[in-house]
Motif scaffolding. Structure first.
Motif, PDB file in Angstrom:
ATOM      1  N   ASP A 165       0.846  -1.195   0.000  1.00 35.29           N
ATOM      2  CA  ASP A 165       0.000   0.000   0.000  1.00 35.29           C
ATOM      3  C   ASP A 165       0.886   1.251   0.000  1.00 35.29           C
ATOM      4  OD1 ASP A 165      -1.392   2.306   1.443  1.00 35.29           O
ATOM      5  OD2 ASP A 165      -3.082   0.936   1.185  1.00 35.29           O
ATOM      6  N   SER A 191       4.032   1.541  -0.921  1.00 33.99           N
ATOM      7  CA  SER A 191       4.798   1.632  -2.172  1.00 33.99           C
ATOM      8  C   SER A 191       3.944   2.157  -3.314  1.00 33.99           C
ATOM      9  CB  SER A 191       5.362   0.256  -2.551  1.00 33.99           C
ATOM     10  OG  SER A 191       6.353  -0.140  -1.635  1.00 33.99           O
ATOM     11  N   LEU A 192       2.699   1.677  -3.411  1.00 36.92           N
ATOM     12  CA  LEU A 192       1.803   2.154  -4.459  1.00 36.92           C
ATOM     13  C   LEU A 192       1.556   3.654  -4.312  1.00 36.92           C
ATOM     14  CD1 LEU A 192      -0.774  -0.775  -4.481  1.00 36.92           C
ATOM     15  CD2 LEU A 192       0.869  -0.226  -6.298  1.00 36.92           C
ATOM     16  N   ARG A 193       1.283   4.088  -3.095  1.00 35.51           N
ATOM     17  CA  ARG A 193       1.029   5.518  -2.861  1.00 35.51           C
ATOM     18  C   ARG A 193       2.272   6.364  -3.138  1.00 35.51           C
ATOM     19  NH1 ARG A 193      -4.028   5.822  -0.611  1.00 35.51           N
ATOM     20  NH2 ARG A 193      -4.777   3.860   0.251  1.00 35.51           N
ATOM     21  N   VAL A 219       0.171   6.434  -7.014  1.00 34.87           N
ATOM     22  CA  VAL A 219      -1.169   5.892  -7.187  1.00 34.87           C
ATOM     23  C   VAL A 219      -2.127   6.617  -6.240  1.00 34.87           C
ATOM     24  CG1 VAL A 219      -2.638   3.843  -6.991  1.00 34.87           C
ATOM     25  CG2 VAL A 219      -0.319   3.638  -7.914  1.00 34.87           C
ATOM     26  N   TRP A 260      -6.754   2.566  -6.830  1.00 33.45           N
ATOM     27  CA  TRP A 260      -6.668   1.375  -7.684  1.00 33.45           C
ATOM     28  C   TRP A 260      -7.870   0.517  -7.355  1.00 33.45           C
ATOM     29  CZ3 TRP A 260      -1.431  -0.403  -9.594  1.00 33.45           C
ATOM     30  CH2 TRP A 260      -1.547  -1.501 -10.460  1.00 33.45           C
ATOM     31  N   VAL A 290      -6.884   2.336 -12.598  1.00 28.72           N
ATOM     32  CA  VAL A 290      -5.823   2.947 -11.796  1.00 28.72           C
ATOM     33  C   VAL A 290      -5.830   4.449 -12.043  1.00 28.72           C
ATOM     34  CG1 VAL A 290      -3.351   2.948 -11.306  1.00 28.72           C
ATOM     35  CG2 VAL A 290      -4.446   0.847 -12.139  1.00 28.72           C
ATOM     36  N   VAL A 325      -3.516   7.541 -11.295  1.00 28.80           N
ATOM     37  CA  VAL A 325      -2.109   7.712 -10.925  1.00 28.80           C
ATOM     38  C   VAL A 325      -1.566   8.990 -11.552  1.00 28.80           C
ATOM     39  CG1 VAL A 325      -1.382   6.251 -12.884  1.00 28.80           C
ATOM     40  CG2 VAL A 325       0.125   6.495 -10.881  1.00 28.80           C
ATOM     41  N   MET A 355       5.228   5.305 -12.525  1.00 29.42           N
ATOM     42  CA  MET A 355       4.823   4.354 -11.498  1.00 29.42           C
ATOM     43  C   MET A 355       5.345   2.966 -11.829  1.00 29.42           C
ATOM     44  SD  MET A 355       1.112   2.661 -10.730  1.00 29.42           S
ATOM     45  CE  MET A 355       1.391   1.569 -12.104  1.00 29.42           C
ATOM     46  N   LEU A 396       7.887   0.891  -9.474  1.00 33.49           N
ATOM     47  CA  LEU A 396       7.460  -0.358  -8.849  1.00 33.49           C
ATOM     48  C   LEU A 396       8.264  -1.560  -9.332  1.00 33.49           C
ATOM     49  CD1 LEU A 396       3.592   0.076  -8.696  1.00 33.49           C
ATOM     50  CD2 LEU A 396       5.256   0.303  -6.833  1.00 33.49           C
ATOM     51  N   ASN A 398       6.770  -4.425  -3.951  1.00 32.35           N
ATOM     52  CA  ASN A 398       6.047  -4.809  -5.158  1.00 32.35           C
ATOM     53  C   ASN A 398       6.620  -6.100  -5.746  1.00 32.35           C
ATOM     54  OD1 ASN A 398       4.046  -4.326  -7.316  1.00 32.35           O
ATOM     55  ND2 ASN A 398       5.897  -4.144  -8.557  1.00 32.35           N
TER      56      ASN A 398
END
Length: 111
Positions: A30, A32-34, A38, A41, A54, A56, A62, A66, A72
């Motif tokens: 979570d 890492s995505l933010r 991101v 999603w 997604v 982003v 991204m 990732l 990830n």
């Protein structure tokens, strides 16, 4: 903000596993995505077909970020066992090609 649609396919018989694993993703993923930009999603499933939407800041950035992110990488190694086609984050994809959309505001109607 970019809005990207994606499609993946679950390996036969792994639908419940995929759903279970997405009931709650790891906190580190979570984060890492933010951190990769991101905003949101969402995932929908129809049988074995999975559709992602997604939102982003920069999809290409991204993906590159990732690809090198340890959280990830662990998630992809884990979740890919449930997928028919594996994503290695090595490509330059741009998601599904848009075909049509209904504008947020329709044409004005005059009486």
């Amino acid at each position: 903000m970019e809005r990207i649609a994606l499609h993946t396919r679950i390996a036969e018989g792994r639908e419940e596993d995929y759903d279970r694993e997405h009931a709650r993703i790891p906190d580190e993923l979570d984060a890492s995505l933010r951190a990769a930009g991101v905003h949101e999603w969402r995932i929908w499933r129809d049988g074995r077909d999975i559709f992602h939407l997604v939102e982003v800041r920069d999809y290409a950035a991204m993906r590159h970020r990732l690809a090198e992110d340890p959280a990830n990488q662990r998630w992809q190694e884990h979740i890919n066992q449930f997928l028919e086609v594996v994503d290695d984050y090595g490509g330059e994809d741009s998601g599904l090609r848009p075909v049509w959309s209904l504008p947020a505001h329709g044409p004005e109607v005059t009486a």
